[in-house]
Design an enzyme around this catalytic site. Structure first.
Site, PDB file in Angstrom:
ATOM      1  N   GLU A 196      40.398  58.565  58.639  1.00  0.00           N
ATOM      2  CA  GLU A 196      40.055  59.892  59.149  1.00  0.00           C
ATOM      3  C   GLU A 196      41.269  60.813  59.163  1.00  0.00           C
ATOM      4  OE1 GLU A 196      37.543  56.870  61.548  1.00  0.00           O
ATOM      5  OE2 GLU A 196      39.468  56.944  60.498  1.00  0.00           O
ATOM      6  N   CYS A 203      37.906  54.788  65.576  1.00  0.00           N
ATOM      7  CA  CYS A 203      38.445  54.038  66.716  1.00  0.00           C
ATOM      8  C   CYS A 203      38.659  54.961  67.907  1.00  0.00           C
ATOM      9  CB  CYS A 203      39.741  53.331  66.329  1.00  0.00           C
ATOM     10  SG  CYS A 203      41.069  54.422  65.779  1.00  0.00           S
ATOM     11  N   CYS A 260      41.284  57.677  66.264  1.00  0.00           N
ATOM     12  CA  CYS A 260      40.778  58.593  65.231  1.00  0.00           C
ATOM     13  C   CYS A 260      39.689  59.502  65.790  1.00  0.00           C
ATOM     14  CB  CYS A 260      40.239  57.803  64.051  1.00  0.00           C
ATOM     15  SG  CYS A 260      41.527  56.928  63.131  1.00  0.00           S
ATOM     16  N   ALA A 263      39.188  20.322  35.758  1.00  0.00           N
ATOM     17  CA  ALA A 263      40.355  19.850  35.011  1.00  0.00           C
ATOM     18  C   ALA A 263      39.907  18.734  34.082  1.00  0.00           C
ATOM     19  CB  ALA A 263      41.447  19.342  35.952  1.00  0.00           C
ATOM     20  N   SER A 295      44.529  21.673  33.545  1.00  0.00           N
ATOM     21  CA  SER A 295      43.507  22.663  33.902  1.00  0.00           C
ATOM     22  C   SER A 295      43.842  24.079  33.450  1.00  0.00           C
ATOM     23  CB  SER A 295      43.293  22.659  35.419  1.00  0.00           C
ATOM     24  OG  SER A 295      44.488  23.019  36.089  1.00  0.00           O
TER      25      SER A 295
END
Length: 363
Positions: free
Chosen positions: A54, A80, A89, A167, A173
């Site tokens: 914000e 918040c 905010c 693997a 792998s």
């Protein structure tokens, strides 16, 4: 809920997505300020301790030379209402004299939990909540879970062949999946607060286990499960970033070597000389970890699955057969299909030649 409400909220969600790699432990939030059907300010949550969405949007409007008085604010999570790392905010929006706030979700954080929206309403600002709520929940699924249960959202990533091998029989792998799939995996790493692996994977692959994307400013905590502290401290995973080495039995001599390097060693004793994985997940929640990204071998993957600790699987399947090899998870032999864990597909996406399956346990 109008088409324009949905359109502007989707833009706010797109902004929130840009926040995902760098904002944890804060939620990823996007904000759009609209006046006379025009976007006059945009913003998203910055790194911890810096401005929220914000405030960034208000700054953007100011830099554009726009007045936000009487404007409508679209935000993906309730503003918040408390003083935390930054001021509230909701107070910033009140001081800016906006006319309306449209939020996708209420914030489950007990410090907020509807208080931000109430502050705005008490000031005479119109409030609407629930626009694009499903999309907003997905954006902050880890934060929402941690706020409601105290535990992070656990996501296990596995790269495998069509016949289910991770693997070859000899342990090789690299690489089963292609480059695009591996880059996608880094994007999921980036949004996590911690990357969890086991001693077997560290020995086999000597991984860095970090995020290698240019736009990421924050590295997740690396968590290594090594029950008896058998790993070589010279392995790559211990050389950079913050590392938490979790053991079942603390050995002061072995632990000291790691601690002298800046590696934290934590004892969490479980059954049969293994690490207590439930306690580990709870501990990561206490450390404000919203999402745990698991990249481990079959033993740890299987243990997490059997403990019902995995909230989601990302299975990257390569279009190849590998013959006899290593499986993705070590699970007990089931005697009836009713015992077999069941999942639902959240998404199926082709990434280069590979396919990513996103799965969650059926509830």
């Amino acid at each position: 809920m109008s088409f324009s409400d949905i359109s502007f909220m989707k833009r706010a969600l797109a902004l929130a997505e840009q926040a995902l790699p760098n904002c944890p432990p804060n939620p990823a939030v996007g904000c759009v300020i609209v006046k006379d059907r025009r976007i006059i300010g945009e913003g998203y949550t910055q790194e911890t301790g810096k401005a929220h969405a914000e405030v960034m949007a208000l700054r953007d409007a100011e830099q554009r030379g726009e007045s936000v008085e009487g404007a409508t604010v679209y935000v993906t999570l309730e503003p918040c209402s408390h003083y935390g790392r930054t001021p509230p905010c909701a107070l910033a929006l009140m001081n800016a004299k906006v006319a309306k706030v449209v939020a996708a979700l209420k914030d489950p954080n007990p410090a907020v939990a509807g208080k931000g929206l109430k502050m705005l309403e008490d000031k005479g600002i119109e409030v609407v909540c629930g626009v694009c709520s499903k999309e907003a929940e997905e954006m902050n699924i880890g934060f929402l879970k941690r706020m409601s249960t105290g535990r992070p959202f656990v996501r296990t990533k596995i790269a495998m062949s069509l016949d289910g091998d991770t693997a070859l029989e000899n342990g090789k792998s690299k690489w089963i999946t292609g480059e695009l799939a591996r880059e996608d995996g880094h994007c999921w790493r980036a949004r996590s607060g911690a990357i969890l692996t086991g001693a077997g994977t560290v020995i086999a692959d000597d991984p860095l286990m970090n995020v290698r994307l240019d736009y990421v400013k924050r590295q997740p905590l690396k968590v290594v499960v090594d029950s008896n502290i058998t790993l070589n401290p010279e392995l790559q995973i211990f050389q950079t970033g913050k590392v938490l080495l979790v053991c079942a039995k603390y050995d002061i001599v072995r632990a000291q070597t790691f601690e002298d390097m800046g590696v934290e060693v934590l004892e969490l004793t479980g059954k049969d000389g293994k690490v207590d994985l439930n306690s580990l997940i709870e501990e990561l929640g206490r450390r404000e970890i919203n999402e745990v990204h698991v990249e481990a071998g079959p033993r740890l993957n299987g243990a997490l699955a059997q403990a019902n600790l995995v909230d989601e699987y990302l299975l990257y399947v390569a279009p190849k057969f590998m013959g006899p090899g290593r499986r993705a998870l070590e699970l007990p032999a089931f005697t009836d299909l009713s015992q077999v864990p069941q999942f639902q597909f959240e998404s199926i996406v082709q990434i280069g030649p590979d396919v990513r399956y996103q799965l969650r346990p059926l509830k």
